[in-house]
Design an enzyme around this catalytic site. Structure first.
Site, PDB file in Angstrom:
ATOM      1  N   GLU A 108     -58.528 -80.759 -26.334  1.00 18.92           N
ATOM      2  CA  GLU A 108     -58.010 -80.226 -27.857  1.00 18.92           C
ATOM      3  C   GLU A 108     -58.956 -79.935 -28.751  1.00 18.92           C
ATOM      4  O   GLU A 108     -60.170 -80.249 -28.539  1.00 18.92           O
ATOM      5  CB  GLU A 108     -57.050 -81.163 -28.229  1.00 18.92           C
ATOM      6  CG  GLU A 108     -55.723 -81.362 -27.492  1.00 18.92           C
ATOM      7  CD  GLU A 108     -54.881 -82.598 -28.026  1.00 18.92           C
ATOM      8  OE1 GLU A 108     -54.782 -82.832 -29.140  1.00 18.92           O
ATOM      9  OE2 GLU A 108     -54.216 -83.292 -27.312  1.00 18.92           O
TER      10      GLU A 108
ATOM     11  N   GLY B  99     -41.989 -78.971 -20.541  1.00 23.26           N
ATOM     12  CA  GLY B  99     -42.671 -79.472 -21.404  1.00 23.26           C
ATOM     13  C   GLY B  99     -43.538 -78.555 -22.159  1.00 23.26           C
ATOM     14  O   GLY B  99     -44.477 -77.818 -21.841  1.00 23.26           O
TER      15      GLY B  99
ATOM     16  N   CYS C 119     -55.310 -89.066 -24.344  1.00 26.29           N
ATOM     17  CA  CYS C 119     -55.339 -89.515 -22.672  1.00 26.29           C
ATOM     18  C   CYS C 119     -56.328 -90.529 -22.242  1.00 26.29           C
ATOM     19  O   CYS C 119     -56.164 -91.196 -21.394  1.00 26.29           O
ATOM     20  CB  CYS C 119     -55.563 -88.007 -22.307  1.00 26.29           C
ATOM     21  SG  CYS C 119     -54.148 -87.074 -22.317  1.00 26.29           S
TER      22      CYS C 119
ATOM     23  N   TYR D 114     -48.946 -80.107 -25.950  1.00 29.56           N
ATOM     24  CA  TYR D 114     -50.270 -79.782 -26.130  1.00 29.56           C
ATOM     25  C   TYR D 114     -50.875 -79.070 -24.976  1.00 29.56           C
ATOM     26  O   TYR D 114     -51.806 -78.298 -24.949  1.00 29.56           O
ATOM     27  CB  TYR D 114     -51.127 -80.976 -26.460  1.00 29.56           C
ATOM     28  CG  TYR D 114     -51.029 -81.303 -27.976  1.00 29.56           C
ATOM     29  CD1 TYR D 114     -51.723 -80.972 -28.795  1.00 29.56           C
ATOM     30  CD2 TYR D 114     -50.013 -82.226 -28.330  1.00 29.56           C
ATOM     31  CE1 TYR D 114     -51.704 -81.362 -30.293  1.00 29.56           C
ATOM     32  CE2 TYR D 114     -49.820 -82.558 -29.641  1.00 29.56           C
ATOM     33  CZ  TYR D 114     -50.791 -82.022 -30.621  1.00 29.56           C
ATOM     34  OH  TYR D 114     -50.401 -82.684 -31.823  1.00 29.56           O
TER      35      TYR D 114
ATOM     36  N   ARG E  49     -52.931 -88.626 -32.136  1.00 31.07           N
ATOM     37  CA  ARG E  49     -52.615 -89.640 -31.302  1.00 31.07           C
ATOM     38  C   ARG E  49     -53.718 -90.614 -30.915  1.00 31.07           C
ATOM     39  O   ARG E  49     -54.603 -90.123 -30.591  1.00 31.07           O
ATOM     40  CB  ARG E  49     -52.064 -89.346 -30.047  1.00 31.07           C
ATOM     41  CG  ARG E  49     -50.400 -88.603 -30.499  1.00 31.07           C
ATOM     42  CD  ARG E  49     -50.011 -87.974 -28.919  1.00 31.07           C
ATOM     43  NE  ARG E  49     -50.537 -86.894 -28.673  1.00 31.07           N
ATOM     44  CZ  ARG E  49     -50.425 -85.793 -27.492  1.00 31.07           C
ATOM     45  NH1 ARG E  49     -49.390 -86.300 -26.687  1.00 31.07           N
ATOM     46  NH2 ARG E  49     -51.033 -84.994 -27.275  1.00 31.07           N
TER      47      ARG E  49
HETATM   48  P1  NAD Z   1     -46.774 -83.738 -25.395  1.00 31.06           P
HETATM   49  O1  NAD Z   1     -46.077 -85.018 -25.652  1.00 31.06           O
HETATM   50  O2  NAD Z   1     -47.693 -82.855 -26.176  1.00 31.06           O
HETATM   51  O3  NAD Z   1     -45.752 -82.799 -24.624  1.00 31.06           O
HETATM   52  C1  NAD Z   1     -44.850 -83.262 -23.615  1.00 31.06           C
HETATM   53  C2  NAD Z   1     -43.552 -82.745 -23.735  1.00 31.06           C
HETATM   54  O4  NAD Z   1     -42.823 -82.754 -22.737  1.00 31.06           O
HETATM   55  C3  NAD Z   1     -43.002 -83.040 -25.109  1.00 31.06           C
HETATM   56  O5  NAD Z   1     -42.799 -81.903 -26.150  1.00 31.06           O
HETATM   57  C4  NAD Z   1     -41.593 -83.657 -24.760  1.00 31.06           C
HETATM   58  O6  NAD Z   1     -40.542 -83.209 -25.465  1.00 31.06           O
HETATM   59  C5  NAD Z   1     -41.413 -82.614 -23.300  1.00 31.06           C
HETATM   60  N1  NAD Z   1     -40.670 -83.087 -22.359  1.00 31.06           N
HETATM   61  C6  NAD Z   1     -40.449 -84.801 -22.037  1.00 31.06           C
HETATM   62  N2  NAD Z   1     -39.271 -84.800 -20.941  1.00 31.06           N
HETATM   63  C7  NAD Z   1     -38.793 -83.621 -20.853  1.00 31.06           C
HETATM   64  C8  NAD Z   1     -37.795 -83.303 -19.809  1.00 31.06           C
HETATM   65  N3  NAD Z   1     -37.226 -84.093 -19.270  1.00 31.06           N
HETATM   66  N4  NAD Z   1     -37.624 -81.853 -19.962  1.00 31.06           N
HETATM   67  C9  NAD Z   1     -38.126 -80.989 -20.841  1.00 31.06           C
HETATM   68  N5  NAD Z   1     -39.184 -81.521 -21.756  1.00 31.06           N
HETATM   69  C10 NAD Z   1     -39.422 -82.679 -21.584  1.00 31.06           C
HETATM   70  O7  NAD Z   1     -47.887 -84.091 -24.247  1.00 31.06           O
HETATM   71  P2  NAD Z   1     -49.228 -83.349 -23.457  1.00 31.06           P
HETATM   72  O8  NAD Z   1     -50.399 -83.848 -24.360  1.00 31.06           O
HETATM   73  O9  NAD Z   1     -48.978 -81.787 -23.442  1.00 31.06           O
HETATM   74  O10 NAD Z   1     -49.638 -84.172 -22.282  1.00 31.06           O
HETATM   75  C11 NAD Z   1     -48.690 -83.777 -21.085  1.00 31.06           C
HETATM   76  C12 NAD Z   1     -49.263 -84.209 -19.917  1.00 31.06           C
HETATM   77  O11 NAD Z   1     -50.632 -83.425 -19.643  1.00 31.06           O
HETATM   78  C13 NAD Z   1     -49.955 -85.606 -19.804  1.00 31.06           C
HETATM   79  O12 NAD Z   1     -49.672 -86.252 -18.648  1.00 31.06           O
HETATM   80  C14 NAD Z   1     -51.344 -85.768 -20.317  1.00 31.06           C
HETATM   81  O13 NAD Z   1     -51.894 -86.828 -19.701  1.00 31.06           O
HETATM   82  C15 NAD Z   1     -51.838 -84.579 -19.822  1.00 31.06           C
HETATM   83  N6  NAD Z   1     -52.923 -83.804 -20.299  1.00 31.06           N
HETATM   84  C16 NAD Z   1     -52.884 -83.724 -21.602  1.00 31.06           C
HETATM   85  C17 NAD Z   1     -53.900 -83.180 -22.442  1.00 31.06           C
HETATM   86  C18 NAD Z   1     -53.905 -82.867 -23.973  1.00 31.06           C
HETATM   87  O14 NAD Z   1     -55.162 -82.415 -24.401  1.00 31.06           O
HETATM   88  N7  NAD Z   1     -53.114 -83.240 -24.603  1.00 31.06           N
HETATM   89  C19 NAD Z   1     -54.982 -82.536 -21.424  1.00 31.06           C
HETATM   90  C20 NAD Z   1     -55.042 -82.477 -20.106  1.00 31.06           C
HETATM   91  C21 NAD Z   1     -53.697 -83.284 -19.569  1.00 31.06           C
HETATM   92  C1  UGA Z   2     -60.193 -85.042 -22.878  1.00 32.65           C
HETATM   93  C2  UGA Z   2     -61.069 -84.401 -22.124  1.00 32.65           C
HETATM   94  O1  UGA Z   2     -62.182 -84.000 -22.519  1.00 32.65           O
HETATM   95  C3  UGA Z   2     -60.347 -83.253 -21.255  1.00 32.65           C
HETATM   96  O2  UGA Z   2     -61.129 -82.538 -20.246  1.00 32.65           O
HETATM   97  C4  UGA Z   2     -59.133 -83.799 -20.728  1.00 32.65           C
HETATM   98  O3  UGA Z   2     -58.216 -82.718 -20.167  1.00 32.65           O
HETATM   99  C5  UGA Z   2     -58.163 -84.484 -21.851  1.00 32.65           C
HETATM  100  O4  UGA Z   2     -58.939 -85.344 -22.332  1.00 32.65           O
HETATM  101  C6  UGA Z   2     -56.984 -85.038 -21.279  1.00 32.65           C
HETATM  102  O5  UGA Z   2     -56.571 -85.123 -20.248  1.00 32.65           O
HETATM  103  O6  UGA Z   2     -56.187 -85.210 -22.423  1.00 32.65           O
HETATM  104  P1  UGA Z   2     -59.700 -84.354 -25.507  1.00 32.65           P
HETATM  105  O7  UGA Z   2     -59.116 -85.862 -25.618  1.00 32.65           O
HETATM  106  O8  UGA Z   2     -58.782 -83.369 -26.238  1.00 32.65           O
HETATM  107  O9  UGA Z   2     -59.971 -83.891 -24.211  1.00 32.65           O
HETATM  108  O10 UGA Z   2     -61.200 -84.399 -26.491  1.00 32.65           O
HETATM  109  P2  UGA Z   2     -62.379 -84.723 -26.040  1.00 32.65           P
HETATM  110  O11 UGA Z   2     -63.474 -83.597 -26.579  1.00 32.65           O
HETATM  111  O12 UGA Z   2     -62.643 -85.151 -24.781  1.00 32.65           O
HETATM  112  O13 UGA Z   2     -62.676 -85.851 -27.268  1.00 32.65           O
HETATM  113  C7  UGA Z   2     -62.082 -87.153 -26.844  1.00 32.65           C
HETATM  114  C8  UGA Z   2     -62.317 -88.317 -28.079  1.00 32.65           C
HETATM  115  O14 UGA Z   2     -63.949 -88.649 -27.678  1.00 32.65           O
HETATM  116  C9  UGA Z   2     -62.362 -87.763 -29.311  1.00 32.65           C
HETATM  117  O15 UGA Z   2     -61.916 -88.615 -30.092  1.00 32.65           O
HETATM  118  C10 UGA Z   2     -63.773 -87.324 -29.744  1.00 32.65           C
HETATM  119  O16 UGA Z   2     -64.183 -87.235 -31.143  1.00 32.65           O
HETATM  120  C11 UGA Z   2     -64.550 -88.321 -28.812  1.00 32.65           C
HETATM  121  N1  UGA Z   2     -65.958 -88.218 -28.623  1.00 32.65           N
HETATM  122  C12 UGA Z   2     -66.400 -87.147 -27.702  1.00 32.65           C
HETATM  123  C13 UGA Z   2     -67.080 -88.846 -28.860  1.00 32.65           C
HETATM  124  O17 UGA Z   2     -66.668 -89.926 -29.800  1.00 32.65           O
HETATM  125  N2  UGA Z   2     -68.378 -88.422 -28.670  1.00 32.65           N
HETATM  126  C14 UGA Z   2     -68.650 -87.627 -27.718  1.00 32.65           C
HETATM  127  O18 UGA Z   2     -69.866 -87.287 -27.538  1.00 32.65           O
HETATM  128  C15 UGA Z   2     -67.475 -86.901 -27.250  1.00 32.65           C
END
Ligand code: NAD
Ligand code: UGA
Length: 459
Positions: A161, A8, A272, A11, A342
């Site tokens: 992010e 994967g 998320c 992000y 997203r």
């Molecule tokens: P994403 O969609 O950006 O990336 C996931 C990747 O996995 C994709 O590029 C997809 O093509 C790949 N994938 C799916 N199935 C696959 C397979 N069988 N083999 C190889 N590749 C495969 O998702 P993301 O935002 O990176 O999130 C991934 C996980 O991390 C989620 O569970 C999410 O909840 C968690 N998470 C995300 C964030 C964030 O900021 N985006 C932060 C913390 C946790």
């Molecule tokens: C959030 C968490 O902060 C991370 O710790 C976690 O790893 C991640 O989700 C995840 O699991 O994906 P993220 O969604 O990337 O991170 O960004 P945030 O800074 O948390 O902001 C989320 C949303 O809330 C944004 O739309 C932001 O603009 C909004 N926000 C944030 C507010 O409206 N008010 C605030 O005070 C803070």
């Protein structure tokens, strides 16, 4: 040398592995993904995601000890540790549709690991998963006739992010959950040792598997709850003349509450928060905890209400009709410093305005390509314009959707001159100088503040 594989390259997978590779030059890190275009982009000058500082950290390791590849099977067997960071979206069908996590990709990955392995390995859950997923994972992996043993570790990711590199470099904590068994403890230690290359040991927590899995869902639920709480207060501010920034400041000074994550806004977005809370809600329901489920579900409902309320306020202020009116949305990303759209409130607001037949012009410095994709069929009805000055030309209103710092620096005097009068600004992020905008001539509507409206308007 340890061979680390990450399945994967999204992000999470891309940035986390780049940071690990930069700090652990003795380890070989391979990141694989079925999405070939994404893999190609990771190897190019234009990375697939926009994140401050990411180019630099990728460049440190790329083709030294950091590799990207689209052949997933090929790299599984050589790996000692496999991080799995594939997406875990909300299920769209059958039982739990719209709430539960869709674990089909997850289970397929486990079976794929087993099929391609001839040696025992540590498998790390990096994706966010329902509590006790590791149990299913272990059963699938360890029910094998090859004599292989797999230790499943939970190591949820807390990066946000826009600050992903900074968060990885300097995490509040790293969480590593595993089994109590000797091999479980050894596996925990192996993962701890990787992070200990740059994270102070006291910031690395070790727990049992279920605490680790649940802590991730709970952390996101708590963060989202704070936003929904201040947004609920913002609605009351608008009715009473209180100012939500002043209220947030006053309550945030209480050290028990703290000042962070109290920014009232058009709503939270991102891939998320909503997904993870709904996942938590579904888990609670599965265990018969209906009141607990309903408690958390309200966090999501309040967020949806806030976005709908924003659109209603716009329509009301614009004399109850926006049909045919040009409206410029400043920002498409769900937050600043990311290209990710997203679940972005900008898209929800955009859809709400299109329903009212407004002519929407969307501007964003980095996220227009993703916005176009995420809007699907509706993208045809939207004008995408990189330049905010051009977007605002001839518009009746501007709505700030993303807190990009450049929106604070624009020449609003010139923008005002180019707009239809009366000209409106709806600040969905409370980032602008409202008093100055009012003095320029704008009617200003912010979140949780009394509107600044010219009663005897002179163009
Ligand atoms: P994403 O969609 O950006 O990336 C996931 C990747 O996995 C994709 O590029 C997809 O093509 C790949 N994938 C799916 N199935 C696959 C397979 N069988 N083999 C190889 N590749 C495969 O998702 P993301 O935002 O990176 O999130 C991934 C996980 O991390 C989620 O569970 C999410 O909840 C968690 N998470 C995300 C964030 C964030 O900021 N985006 C932060 C913390 C946790
Ligand atoms: C959030 C968490 O902060 C991370 O710790 C976690 O790893 C991640 O989700 C995840 O699991 O994906 P993220 O969604 O990337 O991170 O960004 P945030 O800074 O948390 O902001 C989320 C949303 O809330 C944004 O739309 C932001 O603009 C909004 N926000 C944030 C507010 O409206 N008010 C605030 O005070 C803070």
């Amino acid at each position: 040398m340890t061979n680390i594989l990450c399945i994967g390259a999204g992000y999470v997978g891309g940035p986390t592995m780049a940071v690990i590779a930069s700090h652990c030059p003795e380890h070989r890190v391979v990141v694989v993904d079925i999405n070939e275009a994404r893999i190609a982009a990771w190897q190019s000058d234009k990375l697939p995601i926009y994140e401050p500082g990411l180019d630099e950290v990728v460049r440190v390791g790329l083709n030294r000890n950091l590799f990207f590849d689209s052949e997933v099977d090929r790299h599984i067997d050589e790996a000692d540790i496999i991080f799995v960071s594939v997406n875990t979206p909300t299920k769209t069908f059958g039982q739990g549709a719209g709430r539960a996590a869709d674990l089909q990709y997850w289970e397929k990955t486990a079976r794929q690991i087993l099929r391609n392995s001839t040696t025992s390995k540590i498998v790390v859950e990096k994706s966010t998963l329902p509590v006790r997923t590791a149990e299913a994972m272990e059963q699938i992996l360890n029910y094998n006739s090859k004599g292989l043993h797999f230790d499943v570790i939970s190591n949820p990711e807390f990066l946000a992010e826009g600050t992903a590199v900074q968060d990885m470099e300097n995490p509040d904590r790293v969480l590593v959950g595993g089994k109590e068994s000797p091999s479980g403890q050894k596996a925990i230690q192996t993962i701890v040792d990787i992070y200990a290359h740059w994270v102070p040991r006291e910031h690395i927590l070790t727990t049992n598997l279920w605490s680790s899995e649940l802590s991730k869902l709970a952390a996101n639920a708590y963060l989202a709850q704070r936003i929904s709480s201040i947004n609920a207060i913002s609605a009351l501010c608008e009715k009473t003349g209180a100012d939500v920034n002043e209220v947030a400041h006053a309550i945030g000074l209480d050290s028990r509450i703290g000042s962070r994550f109290l920014r009232a806004s058009v709503g939270f977005g991102g891939s998320c928060f909503k997904k993870d809370i709904l996942n938590l809600v579904y888990l609670c329901e599965t265990y018969g905890l209906h009141e607990v489920a309903s408690y958390w579900e309200h966090v999501v409902e309040m967020n949806e209400h806030q976005q709908a309320r924003f659109v209603s306020n716009m329509i009301l202020a614009l004399f109850n009709t926006i049909a045919g009116k040009r409206i410029a949305l400043f920002g498409a990303a769900f937050k600043a410093n990311t290209s990710d759209t997203r679940e972005s409130p900008a898209l929800t607001v955009c859809r709400g305005l299109l329903e009212e037949h407004a002519q929407v012009v969307m501007s964003d410095p980095h996220a227009l390509d993703n916005a176009r994709v995420d809007l699907g069929d509706q993208a045809d009805q939207v004008i995408f314009e990189l330049d905010p000055y051009v977007a605002a030309e001839g518009a009746h209103a501007i709505a700030i959707m993303t807190e990009w710092s450049q929106y604070k620096e624009l020449d609003y005097q010139a923008i005002f001159a180019s707009m239809v009068k009366p000209a409106f600004i709806f600040d969905g992020r409370n980032i602008l100088d409202h008093k100055r905008l009012y003095e320029i001539g704008f009617n200003v509507h912010a979140i949780g503040k009394p509107p600044l409206v010219h009663s005897n308007y002179l163009a």
